[in-house]
Each structure stands twice: as C-alpha cells, then as structure tokens.
Design a protein around this motif. Structure first.
Motif, PDB file in Angstrom:
ATOM      1  N   PHE A   1       0.966  -1.228  -0.126  1.00  0.00           N
ATOM      2  CA  PHE A   1      -0.060   0.010  -0.029  1.00  0.00           C
ATOM      3  C   PHE A   1       0.791   1.080  -0.015  1.00  0.00           C
ATOM      4  O   PHE A   1       1.586   1.406   0.832  1.00  0.00           O
ATOM      5  N   GLU A   2       0.763   1.884  -1.084  1.00  0.00           N
ATOM      6  CA  GLU A   2       1.571   3.231  -1.119  1.00  0.00           C
ATOM      7  C   GLU A   2       3.121   2.997  -1.165  1.00  0.00           C
ATOM      8  O   GLU A   2       4.029   3.705  -0.443  1.00  0.00           O
ATOM      9  N   HIS A   3       3.517   1.833  -1.714  1.00  0.00           N
ATOM     10  CA  HIS A   3       4.871   1.272  -1.834  1.00  0.00           C
ATOM     11  C   HIS A   3       5.368   1.164  -0.516  1.00  0.00           C
ATOM     12  O   HIS A   3       6.761   1.346  -0.428  1.00  0.00           O
ATOM     13  N   VAL A   4       4.779   0.759   0.290  1.00  0.00           N
ATOM     14  CA  VAL A   4       4.944   0.336   1.944  1.00  0.00           C
ATOM     15  C   VAL A   4       4.448  -1.082   2.059  1.00  0.00           C
ATOM     16  O   VAL A   4       3.339  -1.374   1.534  1.00  0.00           O
ATOM     17  N   MET A   5       5.176  -2.108   2.457  1.00  0.00           N
ATOM     18  CA  MET A   5       4.976  -3.554   2.680  1.00  0.00           C
ATOM     19  C   MET A   5       4.502  -3.920   4.140  1.00  0.00           C
ATOM     20  O   MET A   5       5.081  -3.349   4.948  1.00  0.00           O
ATOM     21  N   TYR A   6       3.234  -4.151   4.185  1.00  0.00           N
ATOM     22  CA  TYR A   6       2.600  -4.749   5.570  1.00  0.00           C
ATOM     23  C   TYR A   6       2.286  -6.301   5.599  1.00  0.00           C
ATOM     24  O   TYR A   6       1.651  -6.692   4.548  1.00  0.00           O
ATOM     25  N   SER A   7       2.742  -6.667   6.897  1.00  0.00           N
ATOM     26  CA  SER A   7       2.499  -8.280   6.977  1.00  0.00           C
ATOM     27  C   SER A   7       1.080  -8.571   7.213  1.00  0.00           C
ATOM     28  O   SER A   7       0.259  -8.023   7.731  1.00  0.00           O
TER      29      SER A   7
END
Length: 527
Positions: A335-341
């Motif tokens: 999401f918006e070039h950020v990775m969330y687990s």
C-alpha cells in the motif's frame, strides 16, 4: 391590428379609398391592397362577421421569400430525413444513406441545411427547469483544473480545484490539491464541513472514481471509504446520473467562476500561497459579490442558511481509505509503496486494507486480522513476527540475543562456546551456534554443558566437536587431569580453554591451524 379593423368597418360602410386615407387611418395605396385582401377573404359581405385579432394577424403576416439557391437539393427526401432525425440518426449517416439508397448527388452541406430547416419544425427536447433548494438542504461538489506549480518532488504538476458550493446561499469552499485520490477527496470534505461549521443534508456529486465505484442511474455503487465518511458526518450521497452534469449546474458554474475570476489575473509561487489567496478571495470578493441568480451576496445568504446545517459530530470521524488487497507469498501486502505483513494462512485470499493517518488495518470480510503503524517511507517493510510461517519464525527468532539468553540458561561453558562461535571475525557461525543450542532438545541442559566444558578444555569449541562428545557419551566420562590422559592420546591440542581465551592471537592461530591441517581436531577424539 385596430387600424385594420377600423378600415374594414369603413370599407363595409361603402367609404372610398381616398376618404379613408383623408381620415389618416391608412395610406391610399395600402387601403387599396387591404380592400383586395378583404374581398378575397369575404370580409366585405354585410352578413359576414368581423374577423378576430388572430385571424387578422395570420392573414396580414408577410409571406417569407426564400432564394432558390438556399433550397436544399435534398428537399425531395424531406420526409425520410425527418424520420431519421426523429430516430436520432446523425447528419453524416443521413447523407450516406441518401447517396446509397437514393443516388443523391448533393453534398453534405445541402443535407445539413435541410436538417436545420426541419429542426425548427420539430418540438424542442433541450428544455430545462431550474432547481431550487431550501437552506441547508444540499451542497454540490466538483473538481476543476488548476494552474501548474512546482511539486515538492521538483517537477511541474497540475493542481486541481476542489469546490463545494451550498446550493441555497452559493457560498463555497475552495481548495487546491495535487491529486484526486480517495484520501484527498475525504480530507477536502472534512475541511469543507469545518469551513461551513455544519453539514448539509445531502451532497450532490458526479461519478468520480474517488467517490463512485460503478456509475448507474438507479443503483450506483459508492466507494466504501466515502460511504464511511457519509455515515460519520450524517449526510446522504446524491450522485448525478451518468452524462447528466446539469444536475449539479450550481457548482459547475462555480468552477467556471473560479477559473475566469480568480485564476485569470493572479500568479502563485507554490500551493500554500495559492490556497491562502483562494480563501481570501472567497471571503472578500466572491462572497461579497451580487450573485447573478439569487441577486444577493452569498455571505449574506449564508448567515441565514448556516443555522439550518447539521452540526458537526462531537468526535471527528476517523476517515479511512479502503483498498482491496491480496497477500503475496512473502506474507505481505503493498500500500503506497510500503509493505505490511498479513497472517501466513491468508496468503492468496482477498482482504480489505483500511488506512488512516496513523495506522493500517487488514480485514477478512468484516473481521480484523492485522494492525500496523503507518509506514513513513517508500520501500519500508512493517512486519509482525507472528504473521510469518513457523519455519520463518524459527529462523528469525533465533538471533544473537536469543542465543545468548539460551546459553546463559544452559551454563557458563555453553556460554563460552556460543561467544567463541559468534565472535569469529572471518566466518559467520550463527547456524553453528543455533545447532549447539538445538542439542538441548535431544540431550538436555546438563549434558550439553558438560560437552561444552570438555570441548573447551581441548580448544575445539565447534558444533561437530560438541555433537560427537554427546553422541559417544564422552561427556559422562571424568574430565582428564592433563592433556596426555589415555582418553586423549591422539589429540593435537596442548592449550587449554583458559589460555585460548586469554590470548587472542593464540585463538586466531588455533583457528587458522584448524583450517590448514588435513585432519579436523574432532576427528582425533575418542578413537
């Protein structure tokens, strides 16, 4: 028409043209022309009734004369052209049909002239009715193109004007933004309601993707984030039917007014200055003008309308942006070039991601499955260790800190082995240290401590040495008093563990010898 009526009465009484002209009612030539018309219409008969005004007007109307050059060559097919026009067929298609079916030799211009002539006879279909709104009933929202400015990333980019206009007073909120994303759309609504210090009953919008997922005249699908905003601020979303912008003509005119009055004569350095000038313009120029429709000042009408607006909620709604996501095989969503687990069991399944200013939450349907703090930079990975599969948790959980804690629980000699393995300056021995600690599952803490003691006593603190000692039960034998004990007659190590750790050079020398000799030290143990 009264002069013609008086002249007709005189003619029926038998007066001559000169007598009528002498009275000043009409010129002699014109009286003579009117006598001819009256005779042809039968108006001079004594028993005939006097005609009414509409009959006079229709009879006396001049007959239009049209030059022969303006008559369309397609006139013989007027009936067919009229039928096609009523069915909505375009002019080019009508011209092609005439050429194909009737061997028409004229140009498209002749067909166009005929169509213009027919259009004047057909009933008008573009009629409209002006909508009126009660105070506080509705507001209309739209985006308009703004000027190009220097973006913080160093490139010239177009700005967009967000305009919300109250339908009754015509007072408006104006803000320039960089994009038309859902987050920007929701933030502009929040600031607009705070600007008006109230919320209208409904907000009339077009079918922008940031608000409407699927445009439809009867069953439009509202974007989930915008529906949540409407619920939080207690207003109804009223999307216009597709291809029908006239339903929000008030804000359409407002956007044109912004472009023609505000943007046309001003210059701006950056977005902050643009918005500062826009707010000043709304309050001191646009709000104080006499509106062309209401004939009153928008700010004066807004003072009467504001009490009819719904009050702002006591607690500001949490405006979150919803996005459908699918976890990748690395157990993360983007999401918006950020990775969330996300939990590893949900890899490949359809989830919903909700992001606000502070956190990002993942939902499976309506069930919350994960929460993360909002990432601050592109490329960042925000990971919860429990979301990873068991083997990955095992791999990442057994770090240096964990090894140190486990070794201290086993005993001081195990701690010495682990410290020696992790302090090697040439080879990374993290896996060897993990293997040594892993031997506790098979042999327990006490036996591992004894094996580490024996390995350190002979200067061979390696995983293979410790494992060999345990597998041959050598840890249960009494410790030798000297290095020449019969049990270790084949060992090549003369230094004890104390001297090995006391002299760093000796440790390095011993480590080097262990790699240069053709036989490994632990191969000479326990033959």
């Amino acid at each position: 028409m009264h002069e013609f009526r008086n002249v007709l009465i005189r003619l029926r009484a038998g007066d001559r043209d000169r007598e009528i002209a002498r009275l000043g009612l009409m010129g002699r030539v014109k009286v003579a022309q009117f006598r001819v018309l009256a005779l042809s219409m039968g108006w001079l008969e004594p028993s005939a009734a006097l005609p009414d005004v509409p009959t006079f007007a229709q009879s006396l109307a001049p007959k239009p004369k049209r030059a022969a050059s303006t008559v369309s060559k397609a006139q013989p097919w007027r009936e067919a052209v009229t039928r096609w026009m009523a069915a909505g067929v375009e002019g080019k298609a009508i011209h092609a049909a005439l050429v194909r079916e009737h061997q028409f030799q004229g140009s498209y211009s002749s067909v166009y002239r005929l169509m213009q002539d027919i259009a004047q006879e057909l009933p008008r279909t573009d009629l409209t009715v002006r909508l009126s709104f009660k105070p506080g009933e509705a507001a209309q929202v739209d985006f308009g193109a703004g000027p190009f400015l220097m973006h913080p990333d160093g490139q010239m980019r177009r700005t967009w004007a967000f305009v919300m206009t109250l339908c009754h007073s015509r007072h408006q909120y104006l803000e320039f933004v960089w994009d038309q994303t859902v987050a920007t759309w929701l933030g502009c609504h929040r600031r607009a309601f705070e600007w008006f210090n109230g919320v209208p009953e409904r907000v009339i919008i077009d079918n922008a993707k940031c608000a409407i997922i699927k445009a439809c005249r009867f069953d439009p699908q509202v974007q989930r984030s915008y529906a949540e905003c409407a619920e939080g601020y207690d207003f109804k979303i009223d999307p216009c039917p597709p291809h029908d912008p006239q339903k929000k003509g008030i804000v359409e005119s407002g956007v044109k007014y912004v472009k023609g009055n505000f943007l046309a004569t001003r210059e701006f350095r950056d977005l902050a200055e643009l918005n500062a000038q826009a707010k000043t313009w709304v309050l001191h120029e646009a709000g104080l003008r006499t509106h062309g429709t209401t004939r009153q000042q928008p700010l004066a009408l807004f003072a009467l309308e504001q009490p009819f607006l719904k009050p702002l909620p006591a607690q500001v709604p949490d405006l979150g942006v919803w996005h459908p996501v699918t976890p990748h095989r690395d157990c993360h969503v983007k999401f918006e070039h950020v990775m969330y687990s996300a939990p590893f069991a949900l890899v490949g399944k359809a989830l919903w991601l909700r992001a606000n200013d502070g956190c990002v939450a993942l939902y499976e349907g309506y069930v919350l499955v994960a929460t993360h703090p909002r990432g601050q930079r592109k490329g960042q990975r925000v990971t919860t260790p429990d979301h990873l599969p068991p083997q990955a948790q095992w791999f990442f959980g057994r770090d240096r800190q964990w090894l140190d804690e486990q070794a201290s629980e086993v005993g001081p000699h195990c701690q010495q082995v682990i410290d020696w393995l992790l302090s090697d300056k040439i080879v990374e021995r993290l896996r060897a240290a993990q293997g040594v600690i892993g031997l506790t599952k098979t042999y327990g803490h006490s036996r591992l401590e004894a094996a580490c003691h024996r390995a350190m006593a002979h200067g061979s603190p390696y995983y293979r040495t410790v494992k060999t000692i345990l597998s041959t039960n050598a840890d249960q034998l009494p410790m030798p008093q000297t290095s020449t004990d019969a049990v270790y007659t084949k060992t090549r190590f003369a230094r004890d563990a104390a001297s090995l750790f006391a002299d760093p050079d000796a440790r390095t020398h011993s480590h080097t010898n262990s790699h240069t000799h053709p036989h490994h030290p632990q191969q000479d143990l326990l033959h």
